[in-house]
Design a protein around this motif. Sequence first.
Motif, short mmCIF file in Angstrom:
data_model
loop_
_atom_site.label_atom_id
_atom_site.label_comp_id
_atom_site.label_asym_id
_atom_site.label_seq_id
_atom_site.Cartn_x
_atom_site.Cartn_y
_atom_site.Cartn_z
N GLY A 67 -11.19 87.76 -115.23
CA GLY A 67 -12.05 87.24 -114.17
C GLY A 67 -11.74 85.78 -113.87
N ALA A 68 -11.50 85.00 -114.92
CA ALA A 68 -11.15 83.60 -114.72
C ALA A 68 -9.83 83.48 -113.98
CB ALA A 68 -11.07 82.89 -116.06
N ASN A 69 -8.87 84.33 -114.32
CA ASN A 69 -7.58 84.29 -113.65
C ASN A 69 -7.72 84.56 -112.15
OD1 ASN A 69 -6.35 83.80 -116.09
ND2 ASN A 69 -5.57 85.87 -116.37
N ALA A 70 -8.57 85.52 -111.81
CA ALA A 70 -8.78 85.83 -110.39
C ALA A 70 -9.34 84.62 -109.66
CB ALA A 70 -9.72 87.03 -110.26
N ARG A 71 -10.25 83.92 -110.29
CA ARG A 71 -10.83 82.72 -109.69
C ARG A 71 -9.79 81.62 -109.57
NH1 ARG A 71 -14.42 80.99 -106.15
NH2 ARG A 71 -15.58 79.13 -106.79
N ILE A 72 -8.98 81.45 -110.59
CA ILE A 72 -7.92 80.44 -110.57
C ILE A 72 -6.93 80.72 -109.44
CG2 ILE A 72 -5.95 79.53 -111.86
CD1 ILE A 72 -7.71 80.17 -114.42
N ALA A 73 -6.52 81.97 -109.31
CA ALA A 73 -5.58 82.34 -108.25
C ALA A 73 -6.18 82.08 -106.88
CB ALA A 73 -5.18 83.81 -108.40
N GLU A 74 -7.47 82.39 -106.74
CA GLU A 74 -8.15 82.19 -105.45
C GLU A 74 -8.20 80.72 -105.07
OE1 GLU A 74 -12.66 82.77 -103.55
OE2 GLU A 74 -12.21 83.41 -105.60
N LEU A 75 -8.49 79.87 -106.04
CA LEU A 75 -8.70 78.45 -105.74
C LEU A 75 -7.43 77.63 -105.71
CD1 LEU A 75 -11.93 77.76 -107.84
CD2 LEU A 75 -11.74 78.00 -105.37
N THR A 76 -6.39 78.06 -106.41
CA THR A 76 -5.17 77.24 -106.50
C THR A 76 -3.95 77.89 -105.89
OG1 THR A 76 -4.45 78.09 -108.66
CG2 THR A 76 -6.06 76.29 -108.66
N GLY A 77 -3.96 79.21 -105.71
CA GLY A 77 -2.82 79.89 -105.12
C GLY A 77 -1.73 80.28 -106.09
N VAL A 78 -1.90 80.01 -107.39
CA VAL A 78 -0.87 80.40 -108.35
C VAL A 78 -0.88 81.92 -108.52
CG1 VAL A 78 -0.85 78.22 -109.60
CG2 VAL A 78 -2.40 80.05 -110.33
N VAL A 79 0.27 82.44 -108.95
CA VAL A 79 0.44 83.88 -109.13
C VAL A 79 0.62 84.18 -110.61
CG1 VAL A 79 1.91 85.86 -108.61
CG2 VAL A 79 1.46 84.15 -106.84
#
Length: 218
Positions: A67-79
């Motif tokens: 879940g944290a990874n999904a939020r990180i990807a959403e906010l920063t654009g990293v894959v």
Amino acid sequence: MTNASTNGRVRLTYAFDAYCGWCYGFGPALHDFVKANGDRIEVRVLSGGLFTGSRALPVAAYPHIPGANARIAELTGVVFGQAYQRMLAEGTVVMDSTDAAVGLVALSDQPGADALDAAAAIQRAWYVQGRSLSDGQVYRDIAADLGLDADAVAAAYASPQTRAQAQVGFLEVRRLGVEGYPTLLVHTAHGVDRLGGPVSSAETLTRLLDQYLAAAAV
């Protein structure tokens, strides 16, 4: 403690952990910031020890991570890479921040090494390639990619002195009062101040640095 090094550049410390997803998300912005301001800053990179001792557990022990990874990807654009996603689903790889910190020291201490580049490469090995950061071969491969002496890195990774140096880094992070990762600190005449946050853009970090320098000049 002064705010500038002997070459006149502003001293910054970047406290991160190789197994910190928010650090992975912050990495591109930090690299762009450092590239844009390389003539006036110097950055020290320290590992924080997020998963050490009793916290060094299989990744499945931390069910909040997807879940944290999904939020990180959403906010920063990293894959987050497919190999990493498969490893995460299997859940058996142990996250040991001490081993990762030793790897960073082993890479960063080599002639011509750039600690930020080494930190980014370590995080790619985990978050893209899904490789355990307790595997010494990871640091050999990173050394080759960065144009460093792979044999020297492997020897350093296996050295008790390098492990002791990583532990000193953990202590320094705590001495600086860091409570979470990523944390970018600017050294001032009175101690340290935090610069930005985990979703700050390179432009925001540069603006904050400008404000700091303007205030320091008054």
